[in-house]
Scaffold this active site. Structure first.
Site, PDB file in Angstrom:
ATOM      1  N   ASN A 160       0.539  -0.765   0.035  1.00  0.00           N
ATOM      2  CA  ASN A 160      -0.174   0.023   0.082  1.00  0.00           C
ATOM      3  C   ASN A 160       0.622   1.317  -0.117  1.00  0.00           C
ATOM      4  OD1 ASN A 160       0.686  -0.024   2.676  1.00  0.00           O
ATOM      5  ND2 ASN A 160      -1.345   0.084   4.002  1.00  0.00           N
ATOM      6  N   ASP A 183       3.303   2.248   2.091  1.00  0.00           N
ATOM      7  CA  ASP A 183       3.988   2.931   3.629  1.00  0.00           C
ATOM      8  C   ASP A 183       4.939   3.438   3.596  1.00  0.00           C
ATOM      9  OD1 ASP A 183       3.199   1.018   4.379  1.00  0.00           O
ATOM     10  OD2 ASP A 183       1.447   1.688   6.306  1.00  0.00           O
ATOM     11  N   ASP A 196       3.705  -5.525   4.084  1.00  0.00           N
ATOM     12  CA  ASP A 196       2.431  -5.614   4.022  1.00  0.00           C
ATOM     13  C   ASP A 196       2.154  -7.411   3.369  1.00  0.00           C
ATOM     14  OD1 ASP A 196       1.493  -4.614   1.659  1.00  0.00           O
ATOM     15  OD2 ASP A 196       1.978  -2.845   2.094  1.00  0.00           O
ATOM     16  N   ASP A 232       7.714 -19.657  18.833  1.00  0.00           N
ATOM     17  CA  ASP A 232       8.972 -18.573  19.408  1.00  0.00           C
ATOM     18  C   ASP A 232       9.202 -19.539  20.477  1.00  0.00           C
ATOM     19  OD1 ASP A 232       9.730 -16.190  18.097  1.00  0.00           O
ATOM     20  OD2 ASP A 232       9.482 -16.263  20.843  1.00  0.00           O
ATOM     21  N   GLU A 247      11.578 -23.089  17.253  1.00  0.00           N
ATOM     22  CA  GLU A 247      12.623 -22.405  17.147  1.00  0.00           C
ATOM     23  C   GLU A 247      13.523 -22.691  19.221  1.00  0.00           C
ATOM     24  OE1 GLU A 247      14.245 -18.344  18.092  1.00  0.00           O
ATOM     25  OE2 GLU A 247      12.708 -18.859  18.831  1.00  0.00           O
TER      26      GLU A 247
HETATM   27  C1  NOJ Z   1      12.953 -15.675  18.657  1.00  0.00           C
HETATM   28  C2  NOJ Z   1      12.748 -14.191  17.844  1.00  0.00           C
HETATM   29  O1  NOJ Z   1      13.037 -14.154  16.363  1.00  0.00           O
HETATM   30  C3  NOJ Z   1      13.066 -12.731  17.532  1.00  0.00           C
HETATM   31  O2  NOJ Z   1      12.728 -12.201  16.489  1.00  0.00           O
HETATM   32  C4  NOJ Z   1      12.485 -12.639  19.524  1.00  0.00           C
HETATM   33  O3  NOJ Z   1      12.832 -10.970  19.447  1.00  0.00           O
HETATM   34  C5  NOJ Z   1      12.097 -13.346  20.526  1.00  0.00           C
HETATM   35  N1  NOJ Z   1      12.220 -14.728  19.982  1.00  0.00           N
HETATM   36  C6  NOJ Z   1      11.103 -12.738  21.147  1.00  0.00           C
HETATM   37  O4  NOJ Z   1      10.460 -13.015  21.151  1.00  0.00           O
HETATM   38 CA    CA Z   2       2.824  -1.332   3.352  1.00  0.00          CA
END
Ligand code: NOJ
Ligand code: CA
Length: 567
Positions: A73, A75, A79, A252, A311
């Site tokens: 868009n 900006d 997105d 995460d 992760e």
């Molecule tokens: C791992 C994510 O990949 C990272 O970007 C983030 O800062 C930390 N977890 C906390 O969520």
């Molecule tokens: Ca955008």
């Protein structure tokens, strides 16, 4: 996070010139003329290769950092419309699935990993309708879409945390987080000595005197997984995205949900500042985490053909393998290649250990070279022409190992980290380290798509959220698309071959002997991969060359080059 920022594009010198606009911006790249000699033959091969309940075992995932991928868009911020608009590019590249980093409602204290509403899209990234349109369009192209889930913490702006602040000590609202009284006679010292990953203590005091735990930024309070309300809420979030068609999740900090009983102090003698993970590290990899991951698996397996990758930066491959036991996560990132310095020995031991540990639990390895948290591999390997040659060679290793692979947006262009000026930095690490650690913005610079001036078709020409270096004119998608020698062409060739060669679909793998400084392995009956990580050319293994990362010199494999051969 590290300070190894050598050989990067330097943007810190002349910030005023960065405002230059592209005059001849075009909205649509011509992908038609971009075929190689042969047919891409996507339809048939992809349908076969991706089908089935365990498509994720050999899939090539492409990580999109939404702020930096494409701005739909105009900006200056990437997105979901931008993602949708570039799906033909991703289909042409030949990836099987996407992983989108968070696009949820967020005050953006940590690039969206501070989520204030996990089941809504932040207006910065669009709307839920944009998500639906994007995922439908991806599925039409045979591309699966996986999304991030952030279970260790919420944003301090999330309604739960606001309620917890208002409700006061001892309330059920506070019990969704980890609030405690402080130490010392007046409670003015944090409850324990844990540091935050971004610098400073992992505790922040609120006006009524209690402290709350945040392993990351103060704007990211840890939730209390020992409170049944928390798993129930995350089950709701998982189901919300599964119902909307998400093919899976990237979990995460999948190793941090459970905290040790009593939150004891940890030994900080080896602590070296923000980003340091210790061994042992009481903040992470507590055994209680596995119970929670089983809930994830149960929920995900109640839908067809879905998956989750974790992760987990844990101490060793044996600990990592525990996360992918049959009733836990499907995959877990293998960061050994991210950590391996450029040498045949370190690559070999990274690969060897990982394959052995994962085989024990029957899970595939999940190979990673770069992501939004680490210095791009081309830069890690020295940057410049040598870094590029090594980065290309490493990609041919990554994409020929048994298991799944994750590419990070821009890997396929050979992008390097950018040395940004101080005033451009947005990663919380920069402030919280007292300006000693620059953080991760250097690997998050917006993708260069087309044209000759920044921001290279990233959006409608306004200055993007991070400045893009003018030198990237040479590495845009447009500049690389028809160039047979480009890194983009190398990735396209590799991904096409990966689909075509049955050897690369199975798990058969055996090391081959090779000269000093080299590694070689056989996949299946007769596919051989050789990497020369040394300084001098060596004799090529016998066979027909299918793909090489740099031009070969007669029957020699040059330094910093990898090759795929039919033996
Ligand atoms: C791992 C994510 O990949 C990272 O970007 C983030 O800062 C930390 N977890 C906390 O969520
Ligand atoms: Ca955008």
């Amino acid at each position: 996070m590290s300070d190894a920022h050598q050989n990067q594009h330097d943007l810190s010198a002349k910030p005023d010139q960065r405002a230059a606009r592209s005059a001849d911006y075009t909205t649509n790249l011509d992908l038609e003329g971009a075929e190689f000699g042969g047919e891409l033959n996507g339809e048939e091969l992809t349908a076969e290769y991706r089908s089935g309940s365990d498509w994720w075992r050999t899939a090539v995932f492409y990580q999109i950092y939404p702020k930096s991928f494409a701005d739909g868009n105009g900006d200056g911020i990437g997105d979901l419309i931008g993602v949708k608009d570039r799906l033909d590019y991703l289909a042409l590249l030949g990836v099987d699935a996407l992983w989108l980093s968070p696009f949820y409602k967020s005050p953006m204290a940590d690039g969206g990993y501070d989520v204030s509403d996990p089941t809504d899209v932040d207006p910065m990234f669009g709307t839920l309708a944009d998500f639906d349109a994007m995922i439908t369009a991806a599925h039409e192209r045979g591309i699966k879409v996986t999304v991030d889930i952030v279970p260790n913490h919420l944003s301090d702006q999330h309604v739960w945390f606001q309620q917890a602040l208002a409700a006061g000590p001892g309330s059920p609202e506070r019990a969704r987080f980890i609030f405690m009284d402080g130490r010392g006679p007046d409670g003015s010292e944090p409850p324990n000595n844990w540091p935050s990953i971004f610098g400073g203590p992992a505790w922040t005091r609120v006006p009524d005197g209690q402290w709350y735990l945040h392993i990351f930024a103060p704007e990211q309070p840890d939730v209390n997984w020992a409170n049944p309300e928390v798993p129930a809420e995350f089950e709701r979030i998982l189901r919300f995205w599964l119902e909307r068609g998400a093919d899976g999740f990237r979990v995460d900090v999948a190793h941090s949900m459970a905290k040790p009983e009593g939150l004891p102090d940890m030994d900080l003698t080896a602590y070296q500042g923000p980003g340091t993970q210790l061994n042992p590290d009481l903040r992470f990899d507590n055994d209680g985490v596995h119970e929670h991951l089983k809930m994830f698996r149960r929920v995900i397996d109640s839908y067809e053909n879905r998956m989750a990758v974790g992760e987990a930066w844990v101490a060793n491959d044996e600990r990592l393998a525990l996360y992918v036991r049959g009733d836990e996560l499907h995959l877990t990132f293998n960061f050994r290649l991210v950590e391996a310095p450029w040498s045949a020995e370190s690559f070999q031991s990274a690969i060897d250990n990982s394959l052995t540990a994962m085989a024990e639990v029957g899970a595939p390895c999940t190979w990673v070279l770069s992501n939004h948290d680490v210095i791009r591999h081309t830069t890690r390997y020295g940057g410049g022409p040598v870094g590029h040659a090594r980065g290309r060679a490493a990609a041919l290793v990554q994409l020929s190992l048994p298991g799944a692979a994750y590419l990070y947006n821009g890997d396929e262009l050979g992008l390097e980290n950018v040395n940004l000026p101080d005033e451009a930095l947005q990663d919380p690490t920069w402030e919280r380290s007292g300006h000693t650690e620059r953080g991760r913005d250097g690997e998050r610079v917006p993708m260069p798509w087309e044209g000759t001036e920044p921001p290279f078709g990233f959006g409608a020409g306004v200055q993007p959220w991070l400045p893009v270096p003018p030198e990237w004119a040479a590495v845009t998608v447009e500049a690389q698309l028809d160039d047979e020698g480009s890194t983009l062409s190398l990735y396209r060739h590799a991904l096409r071959l990966r689909r075509q060669l049955p050897e690369l679909h199975g798990s058969a793998f055996s090391w081959q002997r090779g000269p000093q400084g080299c590694l070689a392995y056989r996949r299946g009956s007769n596919l051989v991969v050789a990497l020369n990580a040394g300084d001098v050319p060596v004799e090529l293994p016998p066979g027909e060359v299918l793909l090489s990362s740099s031009a070969l010199e007669g029957n020699k494999l040059p330094a910093n080059t990898a090759v795929w051969l039919r033996a």
